[in-house]
Design an enzyme around this catalytic site. Structure first.
Site, PDB file in Angstrom:
ATOM      1  N   LYS A  11       0.829  -1.218   0.000  1.00  0.00           N
ATOM      2  CA  LYS A  11       0.000   0.000   0.000  1.00  0.00           C
ATOM      3  C   LYS A  11       0.866   1.273   0.000  1.00  0.00           C
ATOM      4  O   LYS A  11       2.080   1.208   0.242  1.00  0.00           O
ATOM      5  CB  LYS A  11      -0.929  -0.040   1.212  1.00  0.00           C
ATOM      6  CG  LYS A  11      -1.953  -1.177   1.143  1.00  0.00           C
ATOM      7  CD  LYS A  11      -2.960  -1.058   2.286  1.00  0.00           C
ATOM      8  CE  LYS A  11      -3.986  -2.164   2.215  1.00  0.00           C
ATOM      9  NZ  LYS A  11      -5.035  -1.993   3.242  1.00  0.00           N
ATOM     10  N   TYR A  51     -12.381  -2.005  -3.847  1.00  0.00           N
ATOM     11  CA  TYR A  51     -12.900  -2.150  -2.489  1.00  0.00           C
ATOM     12  C   TYR A  51     -14.427  -2.047  -2.445  1.00  0.00           C
ATOM     13  O   TYR A  51     -14.991  -1.657  -1.409  1.00  0.00           O
ATOM     14  CB  TYR A  51     -12.274  -1.091  -1.581  1.00  0.00           C
ATOM     15  CG  TYR A  51     -10.876  -1.440  -1.121  1.00  0.00           C
ATOM     16  CD1 TYR A  51     -10.636  -2.567  -0.334  1.00  0.00           C
ATOM     17  CD2 TYR A  51      -9.781  -0.643  -1.453  1.00  0.00           C
ATOM     18  CE1 TYR A  51      -9.366  -2.898   0.098  1.00  0.00           C
ATOM     19  CE2 TYR A  51      -8.495  -0.970  -1.020  1.00  0.00           C
ATOM     20  CZ  TYR A  51      -8.297  -2.094  -0.237  1.00  0.00           C
ATOM     21  OH  TYR A  51      -7.039  -2.421   0.203  1.00  0.00           O
ATOM     22  N   ASN A 114      -2.172   0.237   6.698  1.00  0.00           N
ATOM     23  CA  ASN A 114      -1.687  -1.037   7.245  1.00  0.00           C
ATOM     24  C   ASN A 114      -0.791  -1.814   6.289  1.00  0.00           C
ATOM     25  O   ASN A 114      -0.738  -3.042   6.326  1.00  0.00           O
ATOM     26  CB  ASN A 114      -2.866  -1.880   7.754  1.00  0.00           C
ATOM     27  CG  ASN A 114      -3.806  -2.306   6.655  1.00  0.00           C
ATOM     28  OD1 ASN A 114      -3.668  -1.862   5.520  1.00  0.00           O
ATOM     29  ND2 ASN A 114      -4.756  -3.163   6.974  1.00  0.00           N
ATOM     30  N   HIS A 117      -2.198  -5.356   1.545  1.00  0.00           N
ATOM     31  CA  HIS A 117      -3.486  -6.032   1.367  1.00  0.00           C
ATOM     32  C   HIS A 117      -3.209  -7.453   0.895  1.00  0.00           C
ATOM     33  O   HIS A 117      -2.254  -7.694   0.157  1.00  0.00           O
ATOM     34  CB  HIS A 117      -4.331  -5.313   0.307  1.00  0.00           C
ATOM     35  CG  HIS A 117      -5.518  -6.120  -0.136  1.00  0.00           C
ATOM     36  ND1 HIS A 117      -6.704  -6.111   0.547  1.00  0.00           N
ATOM     37  CD2 HIS A 117      -5.679  -6.978  -1.175  1.00  0.00           C
ATOM     38  CE1 HIS A 117      -7.552  -6.931  -0.056  1.00  0.00           C
ATOM     39  NE2 HIS A 117      -6.960  -7.465  -1.105  1.00  0.00           N
ATOM     40  N   GLU A 128      -9.186 -10.704  -7.780  1.00  0.00           N
ATOM     41  CA  GLU A 128      -8.244  -9.607  -7.505  1.00  0.00           C
ATOM     42  C   GLU A 128      -6.991  -9.713  -8.373  1.00  0.00           C
ATOM     43  O   GLU A 128      -6.455  -8.684  -8.813  1.00  0.00           O
ATOM     44  CB  GLU A 128      -7.897  -9.586  -6.014  1.00  0.00           C
ATOM     45  CG  GLU A 128      -9.100  -9.162  -5.168  1.00  0.00           C
ATOM     46  CD  GLU A 128      -8.788  -9.065  -3.673  1.00  0.00           C
ATOM     47  OE1 GLU A 128      -7.644  -9.355  -3.258  1.00  0.00           O
ATOM     48  OE2 GLU A 128      -9.708  -8.689  -2.923  1.00  0.00           O
TER      49      GLU A 128
HETATM   50  P1  CMP Z   1      -7.392  -4.491   3.515  1.00  0.00           P
HETATM   51  O1  CMP Z   1      -6.921  -5.843   3.878  1.00  0.00           O
HETATM   52  O2  CMP Z   1      -6.797  -3.836   2.324  1.00  0.00           O
HETATM   53  O3  CMP Z   1      -8.993  -4.532   3.331  1.00  0.00           O
HETATM   54  C1  CMP Z   1      -9.820  -3.427   3.555  1.00  0.00           C
HETATM   55  C2  CMP Z   1      -9.084  -2.281   4.167  1.00  0.00           C
HETATM   56  O4  CMP Z   1      -9.915  -1.345   4.798  1.00  0.00           O
HETATM   57  C3  CMP Z   1      -8.200  -2.809   5.284  1.00  0.00           C
HETATM   58  O5  CMP Z   1      -7.142  -3.533   4.770  1.00  0.00           O
HETATM   59  C4  CMP Z   1      -7.852  -1.522   5.992  1.00  0.00           C
HETATM   60  O6  CMP Z   1      -6.858  -0.773   5.294  1.00  0.00           O
HETATM   61  C5  CMP Z   1      -9.182  -0.782   5.875  1.00  0.00           C
HETATM   62  N1  CMP Z   1      -9.983  -0.951   7.074  1.00  0.00           N
HETATM   63  C6  CMP Z   1     -10.634  -2.037   7.486  1.00  0.00           C
HETATM   64  N2  CMP Z   1     -11.292  -1.805   8.633  1.00  0.00           N
HETATM   65  C7  CMP Z   1     -11.055  -0.521   8.939  1.00  0.00           C
HETATM   66  C8  CMP Z   1     -11.458   0.326   9.999  1.00  0.00           C
HETATM   67  N3  CMP Z   1     -12.258  -0.108  10.969  1.00  0.00           N
HETATM   68  N4  CMP Z   1     -11.007   1.581   9.987  1.00  0.00           N
HETATM   69  C9  CMP Z   1     -10.210   2.036   8.994  1.00  0.00           C
HETATM   70  N5  CMP Z   1      -9.797   1.280   7.960  1.00  0.00           N
HETATM   71  C10 CMP Z   1     -10.211   0.012   7.934  1.00  0.00           C
END
Ligand code: CMP
Length: 139
Positions: A11, A51, A114, A117, A128
């Site tokens: 990311k 998403y 984070n 993904h 995906e």
């Molecule tokens: P990812 O695995 O890419 O899938 C969806 C993304 O949404 C997740 O990682 C986070 O980056 C984001 N995400 C999921 N839950 C939350 C949350 N409660 N608050 C903010 N971001 C979130």
């Protein structure tokens, strides 16, 4: 369905933060083989489509803002039990809850920023991988 292939996205936080090499080393060290890789800057339409399952959730707009804030590296990865194993290797969505040594424990800043993904099921992995790669471009 086969669980041999999955998709990872390094990311914008990790890519711009210079963590890509360490993350790839961790994936390869765990036996993943890179069968496709593309650095891309997602526009809003593409990020919202990727998403789409999260549309309507409170974090959706912020997630799209983040995912369009800079380049990402999309990786098509193969190994035995790829989907399951990559989810284990990256750790929980929230780095505060991610097991020590996982990618997110090491590199993620927050639940949203984070670092990485990973596809959450073989069916989503197939969709995906196809979102970023034509089958003919995968080695
Ligand atoms: P990812 O695995 O890419 O899938 C969806 C993304 O949404 C997740 O990682 C986070 O980056 C984001 N995400 C999921 N839950 C939350 C949350 N409660 N608050 C903010 N971001 C979130």
């Amino acid at each position: 369905m086969s669980d041999a292939r999955t998709l990872a996205i390094v990311k914008p936080d990790a890519f711009s933060g210079g963590k890509t090499g360490k993350i790839i080393a961790q994936l390869e060290g765990d036996g993943f083989r890179i069968v496709g890789g593309r650095v891309v800057r997602l526009d809003r339409e593409r990020a919202e489509a990727f998403y789409a399952v999260h549309r309507g959730k409170p974090f959706f707009t912020s997630l799209v803002d983040f995912m369009t804030s800079g380049p990402v590296l999309a990786l098509a990865l193969e190994r035995e039990d790829a989907v399951t194993r990559l989810r284990e290797l990256i750790g929980a969505t929230d780095p505060a809850e991610a097991a020590p040594g996982t990618v997110r424990a090491l590199y993620a800043e927050s639940k949203e920023r984070n670092a990485i993904h990973a596809s959450d099921s073989p069916e989503n992995a197939r969709l995906e991988v196809a979102f970023f790669f034509a089958e003919k471009d995968l080695t």
